[in-house]
Write a protein that holds these residues in place. Structure first.
Motif, mmCIF file in Angstrom:
data_model
loop_
_atom_site.group_PDB
_atom_site.id
_atom_site.type_symbol
_atom_site.label_atom_id
_atom_site.label_comp_id
_atom_site.label_asym_id
_atom_site.label_seq_id
_atom_site.Cartn_x
_atom_site.Cartn_y
_atom_site.Cartn_z
ATOM 1 N N ASP A 233 0.819 -1.211 0.000
ATOM 2 C CA ASP A 233 0.000 0.000 0.000
ATOM 3 C C ASP A 233 0.857 1.268 0.000
ATOM 4 N N MET A 234 2.137 1.135 -0.377
ATOM 5 C CA MET A 234 3.046 2.277 -0.396
ATOM 6 C C MET A 234 3.582 2.481 -1.811
ATOM 7 N N ASP A 235 3.587 3.736 -2.289
ATOM 8 C CA ASP A 235 4.161 4.053 -3.598
ATOM 9 C C ASP A 235 5.678 4.091 -3.491
ATOM 10 N N LEU A 236 6.353 3.630 -4.551
ATOM 11 C CA LEU A 236 7.814 3.619 -4.573
ATOM 12 C C LEU A 236 8.304 4.469 -5.739
ATOM 13 N N MET A 237 9.106 5.478 -5.440
ATOM 14 C CA MET A 237 9.685 6.313 -6.491
ATOM 15 C C MET A 237 11.154 5.946 -6.666
ATOM 16 N N ILE A 238 11.537 5.639 -7.914
ATOM 17 C CA ILE A 238 12.924 5.305 -8.236
ATOM 18 C C ILE A 238 13.650 6.600 -8.607
ATOM 19 N N GLU A 239 14.686 6.912 -7.846
ATOM 20 C CA GLU A 239 15.483 8.107 -8.125
ATOM 21 C C GLU A 239 16.789 7.662 -8.781
ATOM 22 N N ALA A 240 16.846 7.750 -10.100
ATOM 23 C CA ALA A 240 18.016 7.294 -10.851
ATOM 24 C C ALA A 240 18.229 8.210 -12.044
ATOM 25 N N LYS A 241 19.472 8.314 -12.478
ATOM 26 C CA LYS A 241 19.814 9.232 -13.556
ATOM 27 C C LYS A 241 19.125 8.861 -14.867
ATOM 28 N N ASP A 242 18.899 7.580 -15.101
ATOM 29 C CA ASP A 242 18.257 7.146 -16.344
ATOM 30 C C ASP A 242 16.733 7.179 -16.271
ATOM 31 N N LYS A 243 16.203 7.684 -15.176
ATOM 32 C CA LYS A 243 14.770 7.938 -15.019
ATOM 33 C C LYS A 243 13.910 6.755 -15.458
ATOM 34 N N GLU A 244 13.075 6.956 -16.517
ATOM 35 C CA GLU A 244 12.133 5.891 -16.880
ATOM 36 C C GLU A 244 12.850 4.624 -17.341
ATOM 37 N N GLN A 245 14.069 4.756 -17.865
ATOM 38 C CA GLN A 245 14.812 3.567 -18.287
ATOM 39 C C GLN A 245 15.189 2.706 -17.077
ATOM 40 N N ALA A 246 15.471 3.359 -15.949
ATOM 41 C CA ALA A 246 15.753 2.611 -14.716
ATOM 42 C C ALA A 246 14.506 1.850 -14.261
ATOM 43 N N VAL A 247 13.335 2.469 -14.429
ATOM 44 C CA VAL A 247 12.083 1.794 -14.082
ATOM 45 C C VAL A 247 11.855 0.613 -15.019
ATOM 46 N N PHE A 248 12.089 0.814 -16.320
ATOM 47 C CA PHE A 248 11.932 -0.280 -17.282
ATOM 48 C C PHE A 248 12.852 -1.450 -16.924
ATOM 49 N N GLU A 249 14.075 -1.126 -16.511
ATOM 50 C CA GLU A 249 15.033 -2.170 -16.153
ATOM 51 C C GLU A 249 14.483 -3.034 -15.020
ATOM 52 N N LEU A 250 13.907 -2.391 -14.009
ATOM 53 C CA LEU A 250 13.315 -3.141 -12.894
ATOM 54 C C LEU A 250 12.095 -3.930 -13.340
ATOM 55 N N MET A 251 11.285 -3.331 -14.205
ATOM 56 C CA MET A 251 10.088 -4.020 -14.680
ATOM 57 C C MET A 251 10.466 -5.295 -15.418
ATOM 58 N N ARG A 252 11.514 -5.231 -16.210
ATOM 59 C CA ARG A 252 11.947 -6.429 -16.934
ATOM 60 C C ARG A 252 12.576 -7.452 -16.006
ATOM 61 N N THR A 253 13.423 -6.973 -15.090
ATOM 62 C CA THR A 253 14.138 -7.887 -14.202
ATOM 63 C C THR A 253 13.177 -8.679 -13.332
ATOM 64 N N PHE A 254 12.175 -7.995 -12.786
ATOM 65 C CA PHE A 254 11.268 -8.631 -11.831
ATOM 66 C C PHE A 254 9.886 -8.937 -12.421
ATOM 67 N N LYS A 255 9.765 -8.789 -13.754
ATOM 68 C CA LYS A 255 8.496 -9.083 -14.428
ATOM 69 C C LYS A 255 7.334 -8.347 -13.765
ATOM 70 N N LEU A 256 7.547 -7.056 -13.532
ATOM 71 C CA LEU A 256 6.513 -6.245 -12.900
ATOM 72 C C LEU A 256 5.414 -5.924 -13.909
ATOM 73 N N PRO A 257 4.212 -5.604 -13.442
ATOM 74 C CA PRO A 257 3.124 -5.284 -14.377
ATOM 75 C C PRO A 257 3.526 -4.198 -15.366
ATOM 76 N N GLY A 258 3.288 -4.473 -16.651
ATOM 77 C CA GLY A 258 3.607 -3.522 -17.702
ATOM 78 C C GLY A 258 4.904 -3.811 -18.428
ATOM 79 N N TYR A 259 5.679 -4.826 -17.971
ATOM 80 C CA TYR A 259 6.976 -5.075 -18.606
ATOM 81 C C TYR A 259 6.835 -5.527 -20.059
#
Length: 395
Positions: A233-259
Motif C-alpha cells: 500500500d506504499m508508492d515507490l519512487m525510483i530516483e536514478a539518472k536514467d529515469k524511466e529507463q531505470a524503471v523499465f530495467e526493474l520491470m523487466r528484471t522482476f516481471k513487474l506489471p507492464g513489462y
C-alpha cells in the motif's frame, strides 16, 4: 508525458519545480492562477483520468530550520508557489491529498536542537494549505530517519523513507542489518501517513559501483539493480539518472506489471516522429543531339521517369502518437546506449594528401627525401639490434 507514462505502466511522477521560472522570486515572483489556471486544470484532468499520482520536491535551499531570516522568507515563498501549483491541478480529493511536497530539513547549523526548534516555530506559521501537503524526507548529509521520525510524529507530518539516504546517514547506536532495522520502523512511518489519509511513498536509489566514501556514495547510479522491501500500500519512487529507463530495467528484471508493453529501440532509428524525407538526388545526364522523332519519344520516357522519381511519401504520424514509441513500443535502450536515440554519427575521413608523381609522402603529407629514408632505415636497424640484444640477454 502523462499519457506516455500511462502507456508503459508508470503511474507516479514528480513535477519539476522549474516549470514556472522565478515564480517564488522575491522581486520578480508571480502568482500562477491569473494565467495558468486552465492549463494546470487540464493537466490535473488527465492525471485524474489516468489515475496518476503527482508530487513535487522543492530544492535544497528551501529550509525551515535556517537561522537566517532571508532563507526562511525565501522558503515560505517557495512553499506557497508549490502549494499553489498542486492546488491548481484541481484533482479529485484523494489524488489531491496525495499530491505532496517533499522537503529536507536542511543543515544543522552547529546546533541540532536549536535547528529543530526553529523548524517547529516556522512550521507553525505555515498556511494550512502548505501544511496539508508538506512531508519530510531523511537526507544523506545531516538528518537520519531516527532524527526525523519523532519530529514527524510530534507535528503530524508524514515521513518519506529514502533507503539510499538511510544507508549513508543513520543512528550509529542502532543495529544495522541491511534493511532489517528500518523495517522495524515501518508501522510508525506508515502511521504518519495514515493519520492524514495520504497514500504513503518511499524513495529508492543506489550508489555508483565505484563509490566508497560517504560523499561518493551520495551520487545516484544511472539504474538500480534490486528493489527494497516495500509494503503493497506504499508508492515507490525510483530516483536514478536514467529515469524511466531505470524503471523499465526493474520491470523487466522482476516481471513487474507492464513489462510486456515496451521493446528495445532500433539503434539510431525513430519511427514515431514526422521527420522530413529527403528526395533522392537527381542524376545529371549530358544531352545528345537526336532526331526529332527520337527526341519526342525520349521526352515521353522522361515524363514517366520523373513521375517515378517523385518525392517519397512519408506516413504522417498523428500528434498524439508522436514520440510514443510506435506500434511496437520501442522506447527501451540498454544501459549506456542512450546514443541510440540520435542518428548515426557521420564520420568524415580525412583526405590523404597527394604528392608529385613518383614521390612518397609521410604521415604528415611531407615529401620523403633520400636523407629521411636513410634516417628511417638506420632507426629501424638500431631498434632491431636493441630488441635482439635484450632477447639474448634474457636467455
Amino acid at each position: 508525458m502523462l499519457r506516455w507514462n500511462d502507456r508503459y505502466g508508470i503511474k507516479f511522477m514528480r513535477l519539476s519545480s522549474e516549470m514556472f521560472p522565478f515564480a517564488s522570486h522575491e522581486e520578480y515572483g508571480y502568482k500562477l492562477a491569473p494565467f495558468a489556471s486552465e492549463a494546470l486544470a487540464e493537466v490535473g484532468k488527465v492525471a485524474a483520468e489516468l489515475g496518476h499520482r503527482l508530487t513535487t520536491h522543492p530544492g535544497q535551499f528551501t529550509q525551515l530550520g535556517s537561522p537566517r531570516k532571508p532563507v526562511i522568507d525565501n522558503a515560505l515563498r517557495d512553499l506557497d508557489y508549490h502549494a499553489e501549483l498542486l492546488s491548481l491541478l484541481k484533482m479529485p480529493p484523494q489524488q489531491d491529498r496525495d499530491a505532496v511536497m517533499i522537503l529536507h530539513l536542511g543543515g544543522v547549523f552547529g546546533d541540532r536542537e536549536a535547528t529543530l526548534n526553529r523548524f517547529r516555530e516556522n512550521y507553525a506559521k505555515l498556511p494550512q494549505g502548505v501544511k496539508d501537503r508538506l512531508v519530510l524526507e531523511n537526507d544523506d548529509v545531516s538528518w537520519s530517519v531516527h532524527d526525523l521520525l519523532p519530529l514527524c510524529e510530534e507535528l503530524n507530518i508524514p515521513l518519506v523513507l529514502d533507503f539510499h539516504h538511510h544507508n549513508i546517514i543513520f543512528d550509529a547506536e542502532q543495529i544495522r542489518e541491511g534493511t532489517r532495522d528500518i523495517m522495524d520502523l515501518y508501522p510508525r512511518i506508515l502511521a504518519t501517513w495514515k493519520r492524514k489519509n495520504i497514500t504513503p511513498k518511499m524513495h529508492y536509489s543506489e550508489p555508483t559501483p565505484e563509490a566508497i566514501t560517504g560523499r561518493q556514495r551520495r551520487k545516484h547510479n544511472p539504474r538500480v539493480a534490486t528493489l527494497p522491501p516495500c509494503p503493497p500500500d506504499m508508492d515507490l519512487m525510483i530516483e536514478a539518472k536514467d529515469k524511466e529507463q531505470a524503471v523499465f530495467e526493474l520491470m523487466r528484471t522482476f516481471k513487474l506489471p507492464g513489462y510486456e508493453r515496451f521493446n528495445d529501440m532500433i539503434p539510431h532509428v525513430r519511427k514515431d516522429d514526422n521527420k522530413p524525407v529527403k528526395p533522392p538526388p537527381k542524376k545529371n545526364k549530358t544531352p545528345k543531339k537526336k532526331s526529332k522523332k527520337v527526341k519526342d519519344e525520349d521526352e515521353d520516357e522522361e515524363d514517366d521517369d520523373s513521375a517515378d522519381a517523385a518525392e517519397p511519401i512519408q506516413q504522417i504520424i498523428p500528434d498524439p502518437h508522436v514520440g510514443m514509441g510506435g506500434p511496437d513500443g520501442r522506447v527501451y535502450w540498454p544501459p549506456g546506449q542512450e546514443h541510440w536515440l540520435r542518428p548515426v554519427k557521420r564520420v568524415v575521413k580525412p583526405k590523404q594528401a597527394k604528392g608529385p608523381p613518383g614521390k612518397e609522402l609521410d604521415e604528415k603529407g611531407r615529401i620523403v627525401t633520400p636523407a629521411m629514408k636513410k634516417r628511417r632505415e638506420e632507426e629501424a636497424a638500431r631498434k632491431e639490434g636493441e630488441d635482439l640484444a635484450r632477447e639474448v640477454e634474457g636467455r
